[in-house]
Design a protein around this motif. Structure first.
Motif, short mmCIF file in Angstrom:
data_model
loop_
_atom_site.label_atom_id
_atom_site.label_comp_id
_atom_site.label_asym_id
_atom_site.label_seq_id
_atom_site.Cartn_x
_atom_site.Cartn_y
_atom_site.Cartn_z
N THR A 218 0.83 -1.19 0.00
CA THR A 218 0.00 0.00 0.00
C THR A 218 0.87 1.25 0.00
O THR A 218 1.87 1.31 0.72
CB THR A 218 -0.92 0.03 1.23
N GLY A 219 0.50 2.25 -0.81
CA GLY A 219 1.23 3.51 -0.83
C GLY A 219 0.42 4.59 -1.50
O GLY A 219 -0.76 4.39 -1.85
N PHE A 220 1.04 5.75 -1.73
CA PHE A 220 0.36 6.89 -2.30
C PHE A 220 1.12 7.40 -3.51
O PHE A 220 2.35 7.43 -3.53
CB PHE A 220 0.20 8.00 -1.25
N VAL A 221 0.36 7.82 -4.54
CA VAL A 221 0.95 8.24 -5.81
C VAL A 221 0.23 9.48 -6.32
O VAL A 221 -0.89 9.79 -5.89
CB VAL A 221 0.86 7.13 -6.87
N GLN A 222 0.87 10.17 -7.29
CA GLN A 222 0.26 11.30 -7.98
C GLN A 222 -0.26 10.85 -9.34
O GLN A 222 0.31 9.97 -9.99
CB GLN A 222 1.30 12.41 -8.16
N ALA A 223 -1.35 11.46 -9.77
CA ALA A 223 -1.94 11.12 -11.06
C ALA A 223 -0.92 11.31 -12.18
O ALA A 223 -0.15 12.27 -12.19
CB ALA A 223 -3.17 11.99 -11.33
N GLY A 224 -0.92 10.35 -13.12
CA GLY A 224 -0.04 10.42 -14.26
C GLY A 224 1.36 9.89 -14.04
O GLY A 224 2.18 9.89 -14.96
N THR A 225 1.66 9.43 -12.82
CA THR A 225 3.01 8.92 -12.53
C THR A 225 3.20 7.54 -13.16
O THR A 225 2.40 6.62 -12.91
CB THR A 225 3.23 8.81 -11.01
N PRO A 226 4.24 7.34 -13.99
CA PRO A 226 4.55 6.00 -14.47
C PRO A 226 5.05 5.13 -13.31
O PRO A 226 5.87 5.56 -12.51
CB PRO A 226 5.67 6.23 -15.49
N LEU A 227 4.51 3.92 -13.21
CA LEU A 227 4.84 3.03 -12.10
C LEU A 227 5.36 1.70 -12.63
O LEU A 227 4.92 1.22 -13.67
CB LEU A 227 3.61 2.76 -11.23
N THR A 228 6.28 1.12 -11.88
CA THR A 228 6.76 -0.24 -12.15
C THR A 228 6.27 -1.15 -11.04
O THR A 228 6.57 -0.91 -9.86
CB THR A 228 8.30 -0.27 -12.20
N VAL A 229 5.50 -2.16 -11.42
CA VAL A 229 5.02 -3.16 -10.46
C VAL A 229 5.96 -4.36 -10.57
O VAL A 229 6.06 -4.99 -11.62
CB VAL A 229 3.58 -3.58 -10.77
N GLN A 230 6.65 -4.65 -9.47
CA GLN A 230 7.70 -5.67 -9.50
C GLN A 230 7.41 -6.78 -8.51
O GLN A 230 7.02 -6.51 -7.36
CB GLN A 230 9.04 -5.01 -9.15
N GLY A 231 7.58 -8.02 -8.95
CA GLY A 231 7.45 -9.17 -8.08
C GLY A 231 8.74 -9.95 -8.05
O GLY A 231 9.43 -10.09 -9.06
N CYS A 232 9.09 -10.50 -6.85
CA CYS A 232 10.31 -11.26 -6.66
C CYS A 232 9.97 -12.58 -5.99
O CYS A 232 9.36 -12.58 -4.90
CB CYS A 232 11.31 -10.50 -5.80
N LEU A 233 10.33 -13.67 -6.60
CA LEU A 233 10.19 -14.98 -5.98
C LEU A 233 11.46 -15.25 -5.17
O LEU A 233 12.51 -15.57 -5.73
CB LEU A 233 9.97 -16.07 -7.02
N VAL A 234 11.37 -15.10 -3.86
CA VAL A 234 12.53 -15.23 -3.00
C VAL A 234 12.88 -16.69 -2.77
O VAL A 234 14.05 -17.08 -2.73
CB VAL A 234 12.29 -14.51 -1.65
N SER A 235 11.87 -17.54 -2.64
CA SER A 235 12.09 -18.97 -2.49
C SER A 235 10.84 -19.70 -2.94
O SER A 235 9.74 -19.15 -2.96
CB SER A 235 12.42 -19.33 -1.03
#
Length: 824
Positions: A123-140
Motif C-alpha cells: 500500500t502507498g500513495f501516488v500522484q496522477a499520471g506517474t509511471p509506475l513499475t510493479v515488481q514481483g520477486c520470488l525469494v524462495s
C-alpha cells in the motif's frame, strides 16, 4: 509550611456555563454531524480503479525486492500509469515466498510488501499520471507465475485540523468523566491532567460543555508531523549510521520490517527463525515475527519465553522500532557479549514488531503525501475491522476499504481494548466510532486472537507491548478495583529495575486511568505472563526519529534521561528476568528421547461487567479459554519452564496483616462563617482552611475524608495538602457527599482548603476523617496443570496433575512412568 495552592483551577470559566460539569457523550450518531460539519462528506474517495497483471519467473532468487527496479533471476515486472492521485494497492497470493514492490518513475519505492509467505499486500500513495513499475520477486519456492491485483483510489481534500491539548483532571473522577466523552485520549497523563487529541471545533465544544479546561500543547498536529518528517529527512541525510544496533537512520515502513526480519533469518540461520501468526488481518495481511535462541528450530525446547511486541496502535511508530532493534541487539550480541550470549542460549525471544499491519501501513504511508485529506490517517489508532454496530444510514459506513469509507480513520477497533481479560469495563469506548472502541466482543479481532494463541501456547514468562507516549512503564491491573495481585512485590521490583534506566514512571496502569481489555491484563491474569506496557517518550506518537527512536532506545540526548542506558537497558532487565527461575515455574525429571510432555488446562474466562449505552451494566461474559505448553524430550533429564499452575486471576490478592489498630476518627473543625463564592478556586481569594493530624503508632492504610452539607443546591470543593504544602488529594465532583481517600498516608499535619464553589453564604459544610487498616493477604486454593506424557506414536503414557508456583521447581522423576513402570 508553604502556602497550599490547588494544582490548577479545574473549574476555570465555569461561571459562564453553570451546568458544565455534567458530561455529554458523543455517540455514533454524533459522527454524522461531525462529518457534515467538517465537510468530510464531500471529500470522500472515489470508486477504485481495478487492474490485474501477471508476473512469471523461471527460478527463485533471494533478494530485497524493494531496493530498486531490477532484472534477472527471480524477478519480473510490468509498467502502469497512475490514473489518479491517492492510494495504490497491489496484492498477490501465490505459492512460495513472493515479495512485491511498486516504484515511481524516479525508481523510488512507493509501496512494498515482503512477508515470509506468498500472500502480500503493498500500500502507498501516488500522484496522477506517474509511471509506475510493479515488481514481483520470488525469494524462495518453485518457479511459476502469480496474478497481481492492482487498485487505485482517488483521494481529494485537504488535511483536517487537529491539535493536542492537556486537559485538567485534578481527581480520578475527572478522568472517568473524560473517558466518557468519545474523544481521542492519549496515555500521556499524570495525576492532574490527560493529553487529548482534538479534531476540530466540535471536539473542543464537547470538552467545553462537559466543564473541562485545557492548555494547548500542539496547536497543529499536521504541521508538527510535517516538521518531524522534515527533521527525519535532514537527520538521515546527515548521518550515515546511528548507534542503534541496526544503524537505522529513519522510520521503517511495513515492507522494511518484513524484509529485515527475512534478512536476519538468512544472516543468523542457527539463531533466528521466522514466525507467522495464525490469522490474517481484516485486509488479508499476515503478521510476522522472529524467534531467537540457540538451536532455534527446536521450538518446544522448554526454555522460558520473552515476547516483545510493537504497534498495537497504528500511529505509534517508535513501538515497532524499539522491538525491532532488540532483535538486532540479541543477534549481534551473541558471541560478542558474554551476558547476551548466555541470555540467547537460556531463553527464547519472540519479536513481533507490527501487531497491527493494516493500520500501521495506512498511518505510515499517509505521512508521505499531503493530498490525503479524509480525516487524519497519519493519526489513525485502530485496526481496519467493521463493527457489527456500525450504522448504515445516512451514509454507508460498512462498505469500501479501510481508506475508502466515510468513517475515515474512525473505522476499526482499538486492539489494546479488545483482549478478553477485563474486557467491557471502564476505560474503553462502547461506540464503534470512538478511538478506544473495544470491539464487538472479547477477542473479536484477528490481531488480538493472534497474540492470544501465541501467549497461550508458549508459556510466555515476560512480555513487552510497546506504545507511545508518556514516559510510563505500566503493569496490571488496569482497573483499580481489581486489586493488587499476589505477584505485586515481584512485579513492582522488576518494573523498578527496568525504569532505573529510562526514568519512566513505574506504576500499575490504573494509576493513569482505568482501562479494560489491555494486552498485559489478559496475559497476566489468565496466562501468568509478567507483562509491561512502556509508553515511549513524551513528545508525540511518532516524533522525530532522532528523539523517539535513537534517543529513547539508547538513552541519548535529546531524549531524557541521558546516560542510563535507555530502553535498551530496560529490555535487558526483562531478558534477565526471563532467564531467572524466580520469575517462572520449572518442571524437572526424565523422559525418553522423542517423547512429548505437555501441560494444559481449559477453563472459562470472565470479562468485566459489561458497560452498555445509557449506563446499563450487564453481567460479565464468559468465553472459552485454554493454556497449553509442550516440551519435546531429547532423552534423559530435562528442565521445562512453564508459567505457574495457578492463574493469578484466582490465586488471590496481595496485602498485609495490620501491625497496629487504625487511628480513631476525627471530626474536622469548620472555621466560623462562610466564605464568599469562589468558582475560580483561587486560593488568593475567598476560601477557608482547617487542619488534622495523622499520628504515629497507628497502622493507617487509608485516611478517608468525607464532606457533607444540608442544601443539595450548594457546591463545596475541597483540597488536601501535606505538611510540605504538596497537594495529596481533592474532592470536587459537584456532588455530595464529597469523598477522597489518602493511601498509606505518612504521619504529620494535613491542611484542608475549602472553596464555596456555588451556594451563597447560608450553607456551611461538615467533615470527618476515618482511618482503615490494610487488607490482609488473601491466598486461594491452588490450581493444577494437567500434565501428559506421549510417546513417539502419539500414545498417551501417563497423565497427572501438577501444582507449581512462580519461582518453584517440581521434580517429577520419570514423568512417563505410572505405578512404577511405563504404560504400554
Amino acid at each position: 509550611m508553604s502556602t497550599p495552592r490547588p494544582s490548577g483551577p479545574p473549574h476555570e470559566g465555569a461561571q459562564d456555563v453553570p451546568d458544565r460539569r455534567r458530561a455529554r457523550t458523543r455517540t455514533a450518531i454524533g459522527l454524522t454531524g461531525l462529518l457534515v460539519a467538517t465537510g468530510a462528506l464531500v471529500t470522500l474517495p472515489s470508486a477504485q480503479a481495478q487492474q490485474t497483471g501477471r508476473l512469471s519467473v523461471g527460478a527463485a532468487q533471494a533478494r530485497t525486492c524493494a531496493d530498486a527496479p531490477a532484472r534477472g533471476r527471480g524477478v519480473d515486472s510490468y509498467r502502469v500509469t497512475a490514473p489518479s492521485s491517492g492510494l495504490v494497492e497491489a496484492s498477490v497470493a501465490g505459492a512460495g515466498d513472493w515479495d512485491l514492490a511498486v516504484f515511481d518513475d524516479a525508481g523510488e519505492v512507493v509501496a512494498a510488501s515482503a512477508g515470509f509467505t506468498g500472500t502480500e499486500r503493498a500500500t502507498g500513495f501516488v500522484q496522477a499520471g506517474t509511471p509506475l513499475t510493479v515488481q514481483g520477486c520470488l525469494v524462495s519456492g518453485r518457479p511459476g507465475g502469480v496474478t497481481v491485483d492492482l487498485s487505485f483510489l482517488a483521494i481529494t481534500g485537504s488535511p483536517e485540523s487537529a491539535s493536542l491539548v492537556s486537559v485538567s483532571t485534578p481527581e480520578r473522577e475527572d478522568k472517568e468523566r473524560l473517558q466518557e466523552l468519545g474523544l481521542d485520549l492519549t496515555e500521556h497523563a499524570d495525576t492532574d491532567s490527560v493529553d487529548v487529541v482534538l479534531y476540530g471545533a466540535q471536539d473542543e465544544q464537547v470538552l467545553d460543555e462537559a466543564g473541562f479546561t485545557f492548555d494547548v500543547e500542539v496547536a497543529d498536529l499536521a504541521a508538527q508531523s510535517q516538521a518531524d518528517r522534515s527533521a527525519d529527512a535532514a537527520f538521515a541525510a546527515s548521518v550515515q549510521r546511528t548507534e542503534l544496533p541496526s544503524g537505522r537512520t529513519e522510520y521503517r515502513r511495513l515492507a522494511d520490517y518484513e524484509a529485515e526480519l527475512k534478512a536476519l533469518v538468512a544472516e543468523y540461520p542457527r539463531l533466528a527463525k521466522p514466525i507467522t501468526l495464525e490469522e490474517p488481518t481484516v485486509e488479508g495481511r499476515m503478521v510476522h515475527g522472529i524467534e531467537i535462541t540457540t538451536d532455534v528450530q527446536r521450538v518446544h525446547d522448554g526454555k522460558p519465553v520473552f515476547l516483545h511486541m510493537g504497534v498495537h496502535h497504528a500511529r505509534e511508530w517508535p513501538a515497532g522500532e524499539h522491538a525491532m532493534e532488540w532483535a538486532y541487539e540479541l543477534l549481534q550480541g551473541y558471541g560478542s557479549d558474554a551476558e547476551l550470549t548466555d541470555l540467547v542460549e537460556s531463553t527464547r525471544t519472540i519479536v513481533v514488531p507490527i501487531v497491527n499491519p493494516d493500520g500501521f501501513t495506512i498511518s505510515r504511508e499517509a505521512a508521505t503525501t499531503d493530498t490525503f485529506g479524509l480525516f487524519s490517517y497519519d493519526n489513525k489508532r485502530k485496526n481496519c475491522s467493521i463493527s457489527a454496530n456500525t450504522p448504515t444510514a445516512p451514509v454507508d459506513y460498512t462498505t469500501g476499504t479501510c481508506t475508502d469509507n466515510p468513517a475515515g480513520r474512525l473505522r476499526g477497533t482499538d486492539l489494546n481494548r479488545n483482549y478478553g481479560g477485563l474486557w467491557g469495563g471502564p476505560g474503553a469506548e462502547i461506540n464503534w466510532s470512538g478511538d478506544t472502541y473495544r470491539g464487538d466482543g472479547p477477542f473479536s479481532e484477528p490481531e488480538t486472537r493472534n497474540i492470544q494463541a501465541l501467549v497461550a501456547s508458549r508459556s510466555v514468562t515476560t512480555l513487552i507491548t510497546n506504545h507511545t507516549f508518556g514516559d510510563l512503564w505500566l503493569r496490571p491491573p488496569g482497573v483499580q478495583a481489581v486489586g493488587a495481585p499476589l505477584d505485586e512485590p515481584l512485579y513492582a521490583e522488576l518494573g523498578a529495575r527496568a525504569t532505573s534506566h529510562n526514568d519512566y514512571a513505574n506504576i500499575p496502569s490504573y494509576q493513569l486511568y482505568d482501562t479494560t481489555g489491555g494486552t498485559e491484563d489478559w496475559a497476566f491474569w489468565t496466562a501468568g505472563s509478567l507483562g509491561f506496557t512502556p509508553e515511549i517518550g513524551t513528545v508525540g506518537f511518532h516524533p522525530a526519529f532522532e528523539i523517539g527512536v535513537v534517543g529513547e532506545y539508547l538513552g541519548l540526548a535529546p531524549a531524557a534521561p541521558e546516560g542510563k542506558g535507555g530502553n535498551s537497558a530496560a529490555y535487558l532487565e526483562m531478558q534477565r528476568a526471563t532467564a531467572d527461575p524466580a520469575y517462572h515455574s520449572t518442571l524437572t525429571g526424565t523422559a525418553p528421547r522423542g517423547w512429548t510432555i505437555e501441560v494444559s488446562k481449559e477453563f472459562l474466562t470472565s470479562t468485566s461487567p459489561v458497560v452498555r449505552a445509557g449506563g446499563v451494566v450487564d453481567p460479565p461474559i464468559q468465553f472459552e479459554d485454554s493454556l497449553y505448553s509442550r516440551y519435546d524430550s531429547t532423552g534423559g533429564k530435562f528442565s521445562f519452564a512453564v508459567n505457574p499452575s495457578t492463574r493469578p486471576i484466582v490465586a488471590g490478592r496481595d496485602g498485609r496483616e495490620p501491625t497496629a489498630p487504625p487511628q480513631p476518627g476525627i471530626t474536622l473543625t469548620n472555621p466560623d462563617g462562610v466564605p464568599a463564592e469562589n468558582p475560580d478556586l483561587d486560593p488568593d481569594l475567598a476560601q477557608e482552611t482547617t487542619t488534622f493530624t495523622i499520628e504515629e503508632g497507628f497502622d493507617n492504610a487509608y485516611a478517608d475524608l468525607q464532606f457533607t452539607w444540608a442544601d443539595a443546591a450548594t457546591d463545596w470543593d475541597f483540597y488536601v495538602f501535606d505538611s510540605e504544602g504538596n497537594e495529596v488529594g481533592s474532592a470536587a465532583t459537584g456532588n455530595q457527599p464529597e469523598v477522597l481517600s489518602l493511601a498509606d498516608p505518612v504521619p504529620g499535619e494535613y491542611t484542608v482548603m475549602a472553596f464555596n464553589y456555588d451556594g451563597g453564604d447560608a450553607n456551611d459544610w461538615a467533615g470527618t476523617v476515618g482511618f482503615r487498616n490494610p487488607t490482609p493477604r488473601v491466598v486461594n486454593e491452588p490450581e493444577s496443570w494437567v500434565l501428559t506424557c506421549t510417546d513417539r506414536r502419539g500414545t498417551v503414557k501417563s497423565v497427572r496433575e501438577v501444582v507449581v508456583g512462580r519461582g518453584e521447581t517440581v521434580d517429577l522423576g520419570n514423568v512417563c512412568v505410572t505405578r512404577g513402570r511405563p504404560r504400554s
